[in-house]
Design a protein around this motif. Sequence first.
Motif, PDB file in Angstrom:
ATOM      1  N   UNK A 195       0.834  -1.204   0.000  1.00 29.38           N
ATOM      2  CA  UNK A 195       0.000   0.000   0.000  1.00 29.38           C
ATOM      3  C   UNK A 195       0.869   1.255   0.000  1.00 29.38           C
ATOM      4  N   UNK A 196       1.914   1.251   0.808  1.00 29.28           N
ATOM      5  CA  UNK A 196       2.818   2.405   0.850  1.00 29.28           C
ATOM      6  C   UNK A 196       3.472   2.608  -0.505  1.00 29.28           C
ATOM      7  N   UNK A 197       3.895   1.517  -1.140  1.00 32.63           N
ATOM      8  CA  UNK A 197       4.500   1.607  -2.473  1.00 32.63           C
ATOM      9  C   UNK A 197       3.505   2.167  -3.484  1.00 32.63           C
ATOM     10  N   UNK A 198       2.235   1.789  -3.352  1.00 30.71           N
ATOM     11  CA  UNK A 198       1.208   2.296  -4.273  1.00 30.71           C
ATOM     12  C   UNK A 198       1.031   3.807  -4.110  1.00 30.71           C
ATOM     13  N   UNK A 199       1.026   4.284  -2.887  1.00 34.83           N
ATOM     14  CA  UNK A 199       0.908   5.735  -2.664  1.00 34.83           C
ATOM     15  C   UNK A 199       2.122   6.474  -3.227  1.00 34.83           C
ATOM     16  N   UNK A 200       3.315   5.926  -2.996  1.00 35.17           N
ATOM     17  CA  UNK A 200       4.515   6.562  -3.534  1.00 35.17           C
ATOM     18  C   UNK A 200       4.481   6.558  -5.060  1.00 35.17           C
ATOM     19  N   UNK A 201       3.996   5.466  -5.635  1.00 31.17           N
ATOM     20  CA  UNK A 201       3.872   5.399  -7.087  1.00 31.17           C
ATOM     21  C   UNK A 201       2.896   6.435  -7.628  1.00 31.17           C
ATOM     22  N   UNK A 202       1.787   6.643  -6.930  1.00 31.61           N
ATOM     23  CA  UNK A 202       0.835   7.675  -7.329  1.00 31.61           C
ATOM     24  C   UNK A 202       1.465   9.064  -7.232  1.00 31.61           C
ATOM     25  N   UNK A 203       2.279   9.259  -6.207  1.00 30.96           N
ATOM     26  CA  UNK A 203       2.970  10.541  -6.049  1.00 30.96           C
ATOM     27  C   UNK A 203       3.909  10.785  -7.234  1.00 30.96           C
ATOM     28  N   UNK A 204       4.599   9.748  -7.644  1.00 30.62           N
ATOM     29  CA  UNK A 204       5.472   9.860  -8.821  1.00 30.62           C
ATOM     30  C   UNK A 204       4.648  10.185 -10.071  1.00 30.62           C
ATOM     31  N   UNK A 205       3.501   9.511 -10.220  1.00 31.00           N
ATOM     32  CA  UNK A 205       2.668   9.707 -11.397  1.00 31.00           C
ATOM     33  C   UNK A 205       2.124  11.125 -11.472  1.00 31.00           C
ATOM     34  N   UNK A 206       1.758  11.703 -10.315  1.00 33.64           N
ATOM     35  CA  UNK A 206       1.232  13.074 -10.327  1.00 33.64           C
ATOM     36  C   UNK A 206       2.312  14.086 -10.701  1.00 33.64           C
ATOM     37  N   UNK A 207       3.563  13.737 -10.458  1.00 35.19           N
ATOM     38  CA  UNK A 207       4.662  14.645 -10.777  1.00 35.19           C
ATOM     39  C   UNK A 207       5.065  14.573 -12.252  1.00 35.19           C
ATOM     40  N   UNK A 208       4.998  13.382 -12.820  1.00 35.79           N
ATOM     41  CA  UNK A 208       5.534  13.201 -14.175  1.00 35.79           C
ATOM     42  C   UNK A 208       4.475  12.890 -15.216  1.00 35.79           C
ATOM     43  N   UNK A 209       3.294  12.424 -14.755  1.00 43.62           N
ATOM     44  CA  UNK A 209       2.306  11.974 -15.719  1.00 43.62           C
ATOM     45  C   UNK A 209       2.865  10.802 -16.511  1.00 43.62           C
ATOM     46  N   UNK A 210       2.728  10.878 -17.810  1.00 43.34           N
ATOM     47  CA  UNK A 210       3.282   9.826 -18.677  1.00 43.34           C
ATOM     48  C   UNK A 210       4.464  10.357 -19.470  1.00 43.34           C
ATOM     49  N   UNK A 211       5.050  11.452 -18.983  1.00 45.85           N
ATOM     50  CA  UNK A 211       6.177  12.059 -19.706  1.00 45.85           C
ATOM     51  C   UNK A 211       7.452  11.230 -19.600  1.00 45.85           C
ATOM     52  N   UNK A 212       7.512  10.317 -18.624  1.00 49.67           N
ATOM     53  CA  UNK A 212       8.671   9.453 -18.467  1.00 49.67           C
ATOM     54  C   UNK A 212       8.210   7.999 -18.430  1.00 49.67           C
ATOM     55  N   UNK A 213       7.816   7.475 -19.585  1.00 48.25           N
ATOM     56  CA  UNK A 213       7.231   6.122 -19.623  1.00 48.25           C
ATOM     57  C   UNK A 213       8.177   5.045 -19.107  1.00 48.25           C
ATOM     58  N   UNK A 214       9.477   5.206 -19.350  1.00 50.98           N
ATOM     59  CA  UNK A 214      10.435   4.210 -18.883  1.00 50.98           C
ATOM     60  C   UNK A 214      10.432   4.090 -17.373  1.00 50.98           C
ATOM     61  N   UNK A 215      10.443   5.234 -16.690  1.00 50.82           N
ATOM     62  CA  UNK A 215      10.403   5.225 -15.228  1.00 50.82           C
ATOM     63  C   UNK A 215       9.053   4.730 -14.710  1.00 50.82           C
ATOM     64  N   UNK A 216       7.988   5.087 -15.412  1.00 51.97           N
ATOM     65  CA  UNK A 216       6.658   4.647 -14.999  1.00 51.97           C
ATOM     66  C   UNK A 216       6.562   3.128 -15.040  1.00 51.97           C
ATOM     67  N   UNK A 217       7.136   2.537 -16.079  1.00 46.51           N
ATOM     68  CA  UNK A 217       7.145   1.072 -16.194  1.00 46.51           C
ATOM     69  C   UNK A 217       7.915   0.458 -15.023  1.00 46.51           C
ATOM     70  N   UNK A 218       9.019   1.078 -14.634  1.00 47.63           N
ATOM     71  CA  UNK A 218       9.806   0.563 -13.513  1.00 47.63           C
ATOM     72  C   UNK A 218       9.025   0.638 -12.206  1.00 47.63           C
ATOM     73  N   UNK A 219       8.259   1.720 -12.031  1.00 44.42           N
ATOM     74  CA  UNK A 219       7.432   1.826 -10.824  1.00 44.42           C
ATOM     75  C   UNK A 219       6.347   0.748 -10.811  1.00 44.42           C
ATOM     76  N   UNK A 220       5.714   0.549 -11.961  1.00 44.55           N
ATOM     77  CA  UNK A 220       4.668  -0.481 -12.043  1.00 44.55           C
ATOM     78  C   UNK A 220       5.265  -1.865 -11.792  1.00 44.55           C
TER      79      UNK A 220
END
Length: 493
Positions: A195-220
């Motif tokens: 759950x904590x990881x999911x919140x941190x991942x959402x925080x990352x997503x709100x900062x970058x959106x889909x502008x950094x797809x490579x990093x987004x994939x790593x978070x997922x």
Amino acid sequence: MSTAAANTVPWEDARRVRLMLCLFVTLITAVMLTALARQTLQDPDSWWHVRVGLDFLANRTFPTVDTYSYTFAGHPWIAKEWLGQVLMALAYRAGGWNGVVALIIASLSLTVFLMAWFFSDWLKPTLAIGLAFVVAVLISPIYTARPHIFTLPIIVVWTAWLFRAAREEQAPSLWLFPLLVLWANLHATFTLAYIIAAFAGLDFLTRTGVSKPGLLVKWIAFGLLCPVVSLLHPYGLQAILATLTVAYGNEAVPLITEWRPFNAQEHVLQEVALLMFLFGLLVSRLQVGWVKALFIIFTMHMFLTHMRFIYLFFLLVPVVLAVEVGQQYPSLSSATWMAEKRDRVEQFFARRFYPICGVIAVVLIAAVTVLGNAYQVEPRQDTSAKDALAFAESHHLSGNVLNSYNFGGTLIFHGIKTYIDGRTDQLFLSGFTKSDDDMGTSAGKPLLEAQLKKYAISWALLSAKDDRIPFFNDLGWKRAYSDEYAVIYVPGV
């Protein structure tokens, strides 16, 4: 050299002062916990956790069925917190209950140090250590000798590193996976890591959106791998399923004190702190973002719903909000403090960092040695029934015992099979725990009489305040022993 350059404090000196302050609050915490050492042994479950660990060290086998009670003997049961229990057992072997308490204090002190260190990343060190000490006081209701204490340093590091990665728009560190494996084997709360990881991942997503797809994939990928990695456990998927079963509640949950909702009348200090936090958040106009706001709501919900999760709110909310306070209130920030000229006291500690650390280490070792030899701690008799069990042994009481819930742990520790004990996360279900609770009501005598016959009860070990005591008198049982903590009944002749 210019005046500005002369007044600039070397980064190394500032770092040493910061570290010294963090060590100082850690030392103060350790001293206070040592003074209250006996309080950490107030939980009846401490007994059976140590026994499970000792049995594992002796047999090197992971239990799959219950062997500690006679009412549920042979029913499926796993020691899902085996590593925490082994650590407690090793400490007990090394120093008895003093060893167990020392291990608990060490874990709590490390937690306070980590809080102070992470807080001081963004806040003035004096403010950071003050906040860490306040948090340590607020979560003190959970300071008991049980495996969950070992996870507190882990949850602080896990939360701080994940939210830092999100803030810096980086991928989560792979070094967090070994930390998760350790957490999973120490205590069943490891599913909170998802759950904590999911919140941190959402925080990352709100900062970058889909502008950094490579990093987004790593978070997922990190989030998906968390449950997979936590399967590195002797019981594999069973450990996760057992945790989720309790998380969603079972029939015993409403009857166990630590699983009950927060009661403001019993925890006035925590209520005041909660209200002060909400007041400060409303009047300060602190911008936290919707993800962190949702994280605050989640931790508050867990705390208000189950008292055992008090630490989720008081421990983790400051971890995720320290950066916001430091950035939006520069006068409180560590950056401002770093730019200031160190005073003479700070310079003294900075320049004599290593000798001072050495002296502190020597004093701590000497104090622990003296304390260990001069002052022996042990659980209180309201959970140990020490004198009552000595009477039972001297009078050769045997056979099935009907025990009060709080004496289940000590019975397991002493090799006596229980009627009921603290393992209600997996056992004593199908109406059993509810029936045990109902026996103490006004209509409980028929229930008690039925259980005495069903399980061929030979004697009873009850707490002095057990509501079933009058029924034993009514049923013709004889009071063989009593003190201010425990009562023993045997069938009347």
